[in-house]
Every structure is written in C-alpha cells, then in structure tokens.
Design an enzyme around this catalytic site. Structure first.
Site, short mmCIF file in Angstrom:
data_model
loop_
_atom_site.label_atom_id
_atom_site.label_comp_id
_atom_site.label_asym_id
_atom_site.label_seq_id
_atom_site.Cartn_x
_atom_site.Cartn_y
_atom_site.Cartn_z
N CYS A 25 0.85 -1.19 0.00
CA CYS A 25 0.00 0.00 0.00
C CYS A 25 0.88 1.24 0.00
CB CYS A 25 -0.91 -0.02 1.23
SG CYS A 25 -1.77 1.54 1.54
N CYS A 28 0.34 3.38 3.07
CA CYS A 28 0.97 2.80 4.26
C CYS A 28 2.49 2.95 4.19
CB CYS A 28 0.61 1.32 4.38
SG CYS A 28 -1.18 1.03 4.53
N ASP A 402 21.52 12.88 -33.59
CA ASP A 402 22.90 13.02 -34.03
C ASP A 402 23.09 12.05 -35.20
OD1 ASP A 402 25.67 13.63 -34.02
OD2 ASP A 402 26.04 11.82 -32.85
#
Length: 708
Positions: A25, A28, A402
């Site tokens: 969680c 949490c 490039d």
C-alpha cells in the site's frame, strides 16, 4: 529467488539499506517512512515503494525495530528465505480469507435451506476470520488516531456488527480480505521485472588462483583477477576476455536475445550468458560497480523520482480522507436531525462512506504504472531514469538525431586519400595519424585504423590542441599543422579554392572530407564514409507511426552528406555544419516550436544537447559510464529500433496513469454521491473502493505486456 544478506541490508558509510516484504500500500508506505523518520538518531529516510526497500541515514536500525514499526500493515525486513514464494501465496491473509469463504458459504446455505440462529454464528465466524488481519492492524491505528484503510475497515465492519448487519459485515470482511490478497499479488507482479534483474548475476564466481579454480562470493572478487566461465554459465563480473572465444547472450544488459561472438580483448558483462566455449576473463569492476549493478541501482532509484502527476495525487489525497471523515460525521449527526432518518440508517450510511474514505486506488494509480513500465523497459534493454522522464517521453512531439553512431553505424572507413603539394599518400597519412592519435572522434579512429592497416606510424607532433566541432591543430617540426573540416581552414584564413571541386564531388557521394594543411595551405584530403544503419530507416518510420510529429538530423558534417543521410533514413529536416553550441541552439528552437523534444546521441559528444532537450536519449550505454550518467533514457544496445518501443511504452504508461486517476476519482465521487439518497450499501462501498484499487493495479500490469 534467494535474497543474499548483502542485498537485504547493505551499509555505505552512515547509510543503511533494508529490503522489505509486505509493502503493498503506497499510503501505508508513506506512513512507515514518517514513523522511521521519527526514530531518534535517524537523519533522513527514503522509502522506495516500487523497489520495496528503505534507505536510512544516520542510524542503523535493527531488523526487530523495523519489523515493529511496520507491524501496523504487516511490513517487515526481507529474510533470505523470503522471495522463494510470492508474498500473496505465503500470506496469512490468504489462508484466513479462504477459511472465511468456507464459513460464509455455509452461512448462506443454512439461511437458504433452514434459517436458524446458527447462521448468525457462521456469519460472525466468517467476519472474524476475514477481518482478523485487518483488525490487528486497524485497532492500534485507531488508538493512535491514524485513519488508514485498516482502521476505517475495522470501524465499518465493527459498526455493521453493532447494528446487527451480520451478512453485510461478513461479506465486507471477506471481500476486503480478497482485495488485500489481490493487491499483494498485483504489486508482486509489477515488481517482478525488478526481481528478474536482481536474480540475473550469480552470487559466486569461479576464479583462477595459484593455478587452481576456486569458487568465491562475488563481493570478495578483486579487480584484475582471472574469472573462469564455462559453457552454460552466467558471468558474475564485468571484464575483458583474456583467452577463449564464445557466443554471449547479452539480453540481460541490452535486451537483444541474439548472441554476440566475443573474442580476446572484447568486453563482457555480469549477468550475461556464455553459450559455447570456456572463457578466461580479467575482472575490470567490483561487484557493486558492474554495468548490471548500475542498471539495478538506477532502475530502483528511478522509482523514487516523483512525477508532477504523483505530486498532484499526493496533494489531493492529503485533504480527501479528512474531508470524507468530516462528511461521514456530518451524515451521522445531521441526517436524523434535518431529515428525520433513523440513527441506525444514518450510522449505516456513515459506515459505508468510511469505506471509501481511504484513497488507496488513487494513491497507487501512478506508482504502480511507473513500476511496471520502468521494469519492463529495463528487461528489454532500455534504462529510464525516473517517472518524470517516462512521463516526458510519453509527451514528446519532436526528436532530434545526431548522425555518427546514431543514424549511422558510427564506424566510418577511409575511402579516398588525396595528397596535394607534392606529398605522397604515406607522407599525408603519417601527419594525419600523428594529429588524430589524441582524438576520440570516430573519424579519427577510422584514419588511425587505415594507417595501422598500411603499417604507417604517426608523426611526432607537439602543442596539440583540440578544436571543438572543427578538428585539431599542433606543431610538426616547428610548423603549425591542422586537420579538420572546411570551417576550421576558413577560420584560419586558408584558401579552399584549389580543393573546392574535389570537396563538392566527395560530399555529393555522401562522404565526409577531412582536410590537412599547414600555414601555406591545404596539403591533402582524406574522405571517409559511414554506412547508414538499416534499422534507422525502420525506426524513424515507426516513430512517425507512433505520433512523433517532427524528426530532424543535427550534424557537424557538411550539407551534402547531411542531405544524403537525411534522405536515406527519412527524417523531415536536417541541419549541417553544427558546432556543439549550435546543436544546443537548434534543440532550444525545437522546444519553442514543438514543446517537448528528445535528443538522441551517443551520450559522449552531444552531452550539452542531450541536457538541453526535454528528454536526452543515449545510444549504446552497455559498458559506457558516460552514457549511463548523461542521459535521461539509455538504449543499452547500439540499436535505434528500441526508441519506438520506448516512445510507445511511455505513451501507453501516460494513458494508463490518466485512466487510473480518472477511474479512481470517478468511483470515489459516485460513491460519495450515492450516500445522500441512501443508496450506498456496505457491499457497494467495498466494491467501489477495493474494486477500484484492484482494477487500477491490473490496468497498470498491462504495461508489462508491451514488447519491442
């Protein structure tokens, strides 16, 4: 997957890293981070939800101390045996939820066949079993006035029992147990890509010491020792092959499953697979410094970097839960007073509202998607250094490339040597090799290879000076000499008249002309050509299919060569004869005209332009520390075809995050709305809250399925 002790907890100075289990969680996790930060002596704490680890600065905490702090949600320090079985499968919550289902089914059957008071006992048993783990976490949190999901669910289920809603209390407790198990499963699945990386490198290496082969832990291997790698084994360390020849599968590093033939002098990486011959490898990096170790560290760190979307979600969640708690209290107190409803009915509505008060689905909506996307990218040879870069890459409108080493192979070869002023080819190459000996440019290496193939040593030059974007100058026997592009000679005031036609002819063929000269004028030309990668054409086409509006080539090469390469690969525009500062200006102009812009280069020569772009993408990061450090996104293989995959994955991640947030907010608002007419039942509330969390997590897992 076994988890070695040093992976579980490693110490660097006053920094301590602990790997955790049971961290499912995000809300949490934030609370645990605050609790650890409150421990006396802890100066700083960073909890990485995606990597499931916590970094503590200032004080070493014991495993028991951390386990006590994390007990409110079953979070603990990972032991070596952990990881052999997924969290969801070994969870006591899973076992108790299964028992709860048994009693719940029995209660409903009894109520259907022969209603009796025993069904209430069975519902109560189902409630206790399904809600046991929740109550264990929720009751202590209530006493501390921490209103997380466990505390709110405990109040809701306890309140339902208190007013005699036995069936609903049992079903809500059971469904919450199911949702907890599914949430652990989906979180574990999202982290699977990272776990795969952690398990790639073997924990031991076979070394050749005093003529004998001995097996030692990788932490004890020193740089310079000889490692023996037999067919069918993984390499434990980075190194250079001393003896032997074999095919190496480098998918762990580059994402490319096609084996690469390696010979003495070639570089090899930890975590790659030796398919054929026995190799003696000289170790070049310690275990914590290998390319794989850096990839793992960067992928883990990437998940700590918060996006603007996450910041919004955190701000919203900070006021959402308190607001819903106040609203629930208002419904409980005001509905009976203002609308004459019963206290039992009002309490039921307030309990239902409490269930949707925790913003679990919203909080997990972004980090779960980021964990899935970054982990998937890493396993396919693309290193994305943070959620913000993933988010930016999903919004890219234009890409600048490039040329050398990006759109072309980066291995130019000498095609023409044209001496002037009465010199021979050998004399011209002797001077050129002497000047280019100190340069790292690909063209310089091509000239040196050509000279070496013709057994030509470079002249001894003094006062060497590199001229960025132009070439170089030095002194040869007291005379100033130059090597470089036509702009260098123009800046020095030397006439190009005698070689203009030759220059134009070479450039029209797509070749790059390198001029040599001294104070009297141009003394010769060397033409080099760099072959365009076949994958470049397909990559540019795929980028346009994925919604990239504009592509441009930025090169220091001449206009004719730039036009030829741009036409070959299909970019929309090109700009030639650019110095590094000119490339920066070009990227700035693109940002003004197109918004978010990516710059793709080799991570060495184009660092300023990569830094200026919204997203800097480096090619060929395997074994190149500069590329790993410079860019926001690194394509570990020298393969441009991974760029469309990266854009597609990033755009998919952005869509998933938006879908998750929209869905999470919508379900919350609908649930809150339904409470006013009294339509929000406890069952509906649990489906709205935990169902949304599970669907958000499952939606995020779709990102693991995207492949190059």
């Amino acid at each position: 997957m076994t988890m070695p002790q040093q992976e579980r907890r490693e110490k660097t100075g006053e920094t301590y890293v602990y790997r955790l289990t049971g961290l499912t969680c995000a809300d949490c996790a934030a609370k645990l981070e605050r609790m650890i930060g409150d421990v006396p002596g802890v100066e700083d704490v960073r909890l990485n939800f995606g990597a499931s680890k916590v970094t503590v600065v200032g004080k070493e905490l014991s495993v028991q101390q951390l386990n006590r702090l994390g007990a409110f949600d079953g979070i603990r320090v990972m032991e070596e045996e952990d990881g052999l079985v997924p969290d969801w499968a070994q969870s006591r919550q899973t076992f108790l939820t299964g028992l709860s289902l048994t009693f719940l089914v029995a209660a409903f059957l009894m109520e259907w066949l022969s209603p009796s008071p025993l069904s209430v006992v069975l519902f109560a048993a189902a409630t206790v079993l399904g809600g046991w783990e929740t109550a264990k976490k929720g009751i202590p949190n209530l006493l501390r006035l921490r209103f997380d999901m466990n505390a709110l669910m405990t109040v809701a289920v306890g309140g339902a029992l208190g007013i005699g809603y036995w069936e609903e209390a049992a079903v809500v407790a059971f469904l919450f147990g199911v949702s907890e198990t599914l949430q652990v499963y989906t979180t574990d699945k999202a982290r699977s890509s990272l776990r795969n990386l952690l398990s790639l490198a073997p924990p031991t290496a076979v070394l050749l010491r005093d003529g004998r082969e001995i097996t030692v832990p990788v932490e004890e291997v020193e740089v310079g020792e000889t490692m023996v790698v037999k067919p069918g084994e993984k390499l434990a360390m980075d190194g250079l092959i001393l003896r032997g020849r074999s095919s190496i599968n480098q998918a762990a590093i580059t994402g490319e499953s096609i084996p690469v033939v390696k010979e003495p002098g070639d570089e090899v990486f930890a975590g790659t697979f030796n398919e054929q011959g026995t190799l003696d490898v000289k170790v070049t990096k310690r275990s914590g410094d290998t390319t794989l170790a850096k990839i793992i560290a960067m992928v883990e760190d990437a998940q700590e970097k918060r996006t603007s979307t996450q910041s919004f979600v955190d701000r919203f969640a900070a006021w959402y839960t308190p607001a819903i708690l106040v609203l629930a209290a208002g419904i409980l107190l005001l509905k009976p007073l203002l609308w004459g409803t019963t206290w039992t009915s009002s309490l039921y509505d307030a309990l239902a509202l409490l269930i949707v008060a925790c913003p679990c689905a919203l909080v997990v909506s972004t980090p779960m998607a980021i964990v899935s996307a970054i982990g998937n990218a890493a396993n396919n040879g693309v290193l994305i250094k943070g959620g913000i870069h993933l988010e930016n890459a999903g919004s890219i409108q234009a890409i600048a490339f490039d040329k050398t080493g990006t759109l072309t192979k980066g291995e130019p070869v000498v095609t023409d040597v044209i001496p002037l002023a009465g010199q021979s080819e050998r004399e011209l190459l002797t001077v050129a090799a002497g000047l280019e000996r100190r340069s790292e440019h690909p063209i310089a290496r091509a000239i040196l290879r050509y000279a070496e193939d013709h057994s030509i040593d470079g002249a001894d030059v003094t006062d060497f000076t590199a001229r960025s974007g132009l070439g170089a100058e030095a002194r040869l026997k007291g005379t100033r000499v130059w090597i470089g592009n036509p702009r260098l000679f123009q800046e020095e005031g030397l006439s190009l008249g005698p070689v203009k036609e030759t220059l134009l002819y070479l450039q029209q063929q797509g070749k790059t002309a390198v001029l040599l000269g001294n104070e009297r004028g141009v003394t010769g030309l060397i033409a080099v050509a760099d072959e365009v990668r076949e994958k470049s054409r397909r990559a540019v086409a795929a980028l346009k299919e994925n919604g990239i509006q504009h592509t441009i080539l930025l090169t220091g090469d001449n206009e004719a060569t730039a036009r030829t390469v741009a036409g070959d690969v299909g970019v929309d525009q090109f700009r030639s004869e650019l110095l590094p500062a000119d490339k920066v200006k070009a990227v700035e102009e693109l940002r003004r005209s197109h918004g978010k812009v990516a710059m793709v280069g080799d991570g060495i020569n184009d660092a300023p332009a990569l830094a200026t772009a919204t997203t800097g993408v480096a090619m060929g990061g395997a074994g190149t520390d500069t590329a790993l450090e410079t860019a926001d996104i690194v394509l570990m293989a020298d393969d441009l075809s991974k760029l469309p995959f990266t854009v597609r994955l990033s755009r998919s991640a952005l869509r998933v995050i938006k879908q998750n947030i929209t869905f999470a907010l919508l379900t919350k608002f609908i649930a809150v709305y339904l409470v006013f007419p009294g339509w929000l039942t406890l069952w509906l509330a649990i489906f709205a809250d935990m169902g949304a969390t599970i669907l958000v997590a499952l939606n995020s897992l779709r990102l693991l399925r995207i492949r190059p």
